[in-house]
Design a protein around this motif. Structure first.
Motif, PDB file in Angstrom:
ATOM      1  N   TRP A  36      13.143  41.968 -20.730  1.00 52.33           N
ATOM      2  CA  TRP A  36      13.926  42.951 -21.460  1.00 52.33           C
ATOM      3  C   TRP A  36      15.388  42.594 -21.248  1.00 52.33           C
ATOM      4  N   TYR A  37      16.079  42.387 -22.379  1.00 55.37           N
ATOM      5  CA  TYR A  37      17.505  42.146 -22.372  1.00 55.37           C
ATOM      6  C   TYR A  37      18.209  43.362 -22.968  1.00 55.37           C
ATOM      7  N   LYS A  38      19.395  43.639 -22.455  1.00 54.91           N
ATOM      8  CA  LYS A  38      20.207  44.763 -22.918  1.00 54.91           C
ATOM      9  C   LYS A  38      21.479  44.224 -23.564  1.00 54.91           C
ATOM     10  N   GLN A  39      21.820  44.792 -24.731  1.00 53.00           N
ATOM     11  CA  GLN A  39      23.078  44.433 -25.391  1.00 53.00           C
ATOM     12  C   GLN A  39      23.899  45.701 -25.589  1.00 53.00           C
ATOM     13  N   PRO A  40      24.875  45.962 -24.731  1.00 57.50           N
ATOM     14  CA  PRO A  40      25.718  47.149 -24.874  1.00 57.50           C
ATOM     15  C   PRO A  40      26.701  46.958 -26.026  1.00 57.50           C
ATOM     16  N   PRO A  41      27.479  47.982 -26.326  1.00 51.23           N
ATOM     17  CA  PRO A  41      28.465  47.859 -27.415  1.00 51.23           C
ATOM     18  C   PRO A  41      29.449  46.701 -27.236  1.00 51.23           C
ATOM     19  N   SER A  42      29.634  46.248 -26.022  1.00 52.90           N
ATOM     20  CA  SER A  42      30.504  45.086 -25.793  1.00 52.90           C
ATOM     21  C   SER A  42      29.907  43.790 -26.337  1.00 52.90           C
ATOM     22  N   ARG A  43      28.635  43.826 -26.699  1.00 57.67           N
ATOM     23  CA  ARG A  43      27.885  42.745 -27.348  1.00 57.67           C
ATOM     24  C   ARG A  43      27.363  41.673 -26.390  1.00 57.67           C
ATOM     25  N   GLN A  44      27.764  41.715 -25.125  1.00 50.44           N
ATOM     26  CA  GLN A  44      27.311  40.667 -24.214  1.00 50.44           C
ATOM     27  C   GLN A  44      25.943  41.018 -23.650  1.00 50.44           C
ATOM     28  N   MET A  45      24.957  40.240 -23.980  1.00 55.85           N
ATOM     29  CA  MET A  45      23.587  40.516 -23.561  1.00 55.85           C
ATOM     30  C   MET A  45      23.386  40.150 -22.095  1.00 55.85           C
ATOM     31  N   THR A  87      23.126  53.325 -22.917  1.00 59.62           N
ATOM     32  CA  THR A  87      23.204  53.230 -24.373  1.00 59.62           C
ATOM     33  C   THR A  87      23.443  51.785 -24.782  1.00 59.62           C
ATOM     34  N   ALA A  88      22.524  51.230 -25.571  1.00 62.21           N
ATOM     35  CA  ALA A  88      22.575  49.805 -25.900  1.00 62.21           C
ATOM     36  C   ALA A  88      21.417  49.458 -26.825  1.00 62.21           C
ATOM     37  N   MET A  89      21.456  48.235 -27.338  1.00 61.72           N
ATOM     38  CA  MET A  89      20.273  47.637 -27.964  1.00 61.72           C
ATOM     39  C   MET A  89      19.461  46.978 -26.862  1.00 61.72           C
ATOM     40  N   TYR A  90      18.152  47.159 -26.936  1.00 63.62           N
ATOM     41  CA  TYR A  90      17.265  46.525 -25.966  1.00 63.62           C
ATOM     42  C   TYR A  90      16.323  45.583 -26.708  1.00 63.62           C
ATOM     43  N   PHE A  91      16.285  44.356 -26.218  1.00 61.95           N
ATOM     44  CA  PHE A  91      15.446  43.341 -26.837  1.00 61.95           C
ATOM     45  C   PHE A  91      14.355  42.920 -25.865  1.00 61.95           C
ATOM     46  N   CYS A  92      13.143  42.916 -26.363  1.00 65.74           N
ATOM     47  CA  CYS A  92      12.019  42.356 -25.638  1.00 65.74           C
ATOM     48  C   CYS A  92      11.945  40.866 -25.988  1.00 65.74           C
ATOM     49  N   ALA A  93      11.592  40.031 -25.034  1.00 69.30           N
ATOM     50  CA  ALA A  93      11.566  38.595 -25.295  1.00 69.30           C
ATOM     51  C   ALA A  93      10.428  37.928 -24.538  1.00 69.30           C
ATOM     52  N   PHE A  94      10.005  36.778 -25.065  1.00 65.41           N
ATOM     53  CA  PHE A  94       8.879  36.007 -24.533  1.00 65.41           C
ATOM     54  C   PHE A  94       9.328  34.567 -24.326  1.00 65.41           C
ATOM     55  N   MET A  95       8.815  33.936 -23.262  1.00 68.35           N
ATOM     56  CA  MET A  95       9.076  32.520 -23.063  1.00 68.35           C
ATOM     57  C   MET A  95       7.841  31.872 -22.442  1.00 68.35           C
ATOM     58  N   LYS A  96       7.436  30.752 -22.993  1.00 62.59           N
ATOM     59  CA  LYS A  96       6.344  29.991 -22.390  1.00 62.59           C
ATOM     60  C   LYS A  96       6.797  29.492 -21.027  1.00 62.59           C
ATOM     61  N   HIS A  97       5.836  29.316 -20.147  1.00 59.04           N
ATOM     62  CA  HIS A  97       6.143  28.724 -18.842  1.00 59.04           C
ATOM     63  C   HIS A  97       6.126  27.212 -18.994  1.00 59.04           C
ATOM     64  N   TYR A  98       7.248  26.592 -18.690  1.00 59.70           N
ATOM     65  CA  TYR A  98       7.348  25.143 -18.762  1.00 59.70           C
ATOM     66  C   TYR A  98       7.221  24.569 -17.362  1.00 59.70           C
ATOM     67  N   ARG A  99       6.310  23.639 -17.182  1.00 58.26           N
ATOM     68  CA  ARG A  99       6.128  23.029 -15.873  1.00 58.26           C
ATOM     69  C   ARG A  99       7.406  22.312 -15.466  1.00 58.26           C
ATOM     70  N   GLY A 100       7.901  22.623 -14.302  1.00 59.35           N
ATOM     71  CA  GLY A 100       9.137  22.014 -13.847  1.00 59.35           C
ATOM     72  C   GLY A 100      10.370  22.741 -14.335  1.00 59.35           C
ATOM     73  N   GLY A 101      10.163  23.799 -15.085  1.00 61.28           N
ATOM     74  CA  GLY A 101      11.302  24.577 -15.550  1.00 61.28           C
ATOM     75  C   GLY A 101      11.968  23.939 -16.751  1.00 61.28           C
ATOM     76  N   GLY A 102      13.031  24.548 -17.184  1.00 60.31           N
ATOM     77  CA  GLY A 102      13.806  23.979 -18.283  1.00 60.31           C
ATOM     78  C   GLY A 102      13.422  24.534 -19.631  1.00 60.31           C
ATOM     79  N   SER A 103      14.151  24.173 -20.609  1.00 61.95           N
ATOM     80  CA  SER A 103      13.992  24.556 -22.013  1.00 61.95           C
ATOM     81  C   SER A 103      14.416  25.988 -22.274  1.00 61.95           C
ATOM     82  N   GLU A 104      13.823  26.940 -21.620  1.00 61.38           N
ATOM     83  CA  GLU A 104      14.281  28.323 -21.709  1.00 61.38           C
ATOM     84  C   GLU A 104      14.375  28.820 -23.156  1.00 61.38           C
TER      85      GLU A 104
END
Lengths: 118, 114
Positions: A36-45, A87-104
């Protein structure tokens, strides 16, 4: 391809009360992360909370907690003791697990606009 | 604190202009991203880069290109701006390993193409 669905475009809650934001996702992956990411009125997530799919225990961060139901592919966010600063926009997000990390490479939902009323 | 700086908060351009959106991060992150945010559509990945001079297309690369000549800077280029590219553009960065999905975002550039 993965998809993330947030069915509530807007929600409101009174200060000090509890609110739950819903998120469902679709994937054939077994190892992944949910966010879950939050984006307040300042726009910085900013990242609010993260859940690793292999962990059965639901993640918590102070007033924020999740209800992760892997079989149902559901990932809701509960905000307790809501504050005006939530008070903000809330975004749900998904990411595959990459072996060794990276990509994101994250896949985001369409967002839920949360208003906390005094 | 990690800082991701986008050069403009608001930008107004004319149809057909070449537009450069600049993003700089100060934490030596390997990965950098450009997302587009539209109401009702959420964030969609345009391009990302995992190293200097390396780039990969995201979900909506059409009409865009990118440049990463230095590790700290990732530029998004609209070769010939069109009105359907009016949007909020968000830049983000993350370390090459260990980030586990934690991206650091800039404050966005609201681009209007007239």
């Amino acid at each position: 391809a993965q998809t993330v669905t947030q069915s509530q475009p807007e929600m409101s809650v009174q200060e000090a009360e509890t609110v739950t934001l819903s998120c469902t996702y679709d994937t054939s992956e077994n190892n992944y992360y949910l966010f879950w990411y939050k984006q307040p009125p300042s726009r910085q997530m900013i990242l609010v909370i993260r859940q690793e799919a292999y962990k059965q225990q639901n993640a918590t961060e102070n007033r924020f907690s999740v209800n992760f139901q892997k079989a149902a592919k559901s990932f809701s966010l509960k905000i307790s003791d809501s504050q005006l600063g939530d008070t903000a926009m809330y975004f749900c997000a998904f990411m595959k697990h990459y072996r060794g990390g990276g990509s994101e490479k994250l896949v985001f939902g369409k967002g839920t606009k949360l208003t906390v009323n005094p | 604190d990690v800082k991701v700086t986008q050069s403009s908060r608001y930008l107004v351009k004319r149809t057909g202009e070449k537009v450069f959106l600049e993003c700089v991060q100060d934490m030596d992150h390997e990965n950098m991203f450009w997302y587009r945010q539209d109401p009702g559509l959420g964030l969609r990945l345009i391009y990302f880069s995992y190293d200097v001079k390396m780039k990969e297309k995201g979900d909506i690369p059409e009409g865009y290109s990118v440049s990463r000549e230095k590790k700290e800077r990732f530029s998004l280029i609209l070769e010939s701006a069109s009105t359907n590219q009016t949007s909020m553009y968000l830049c983000a960065s993350a370390p090459g390993t260990g980030a586990r999905g934690k991206l650091f975002f800039g404050s966005g550039t609201q681009l209007s193409v007239l």
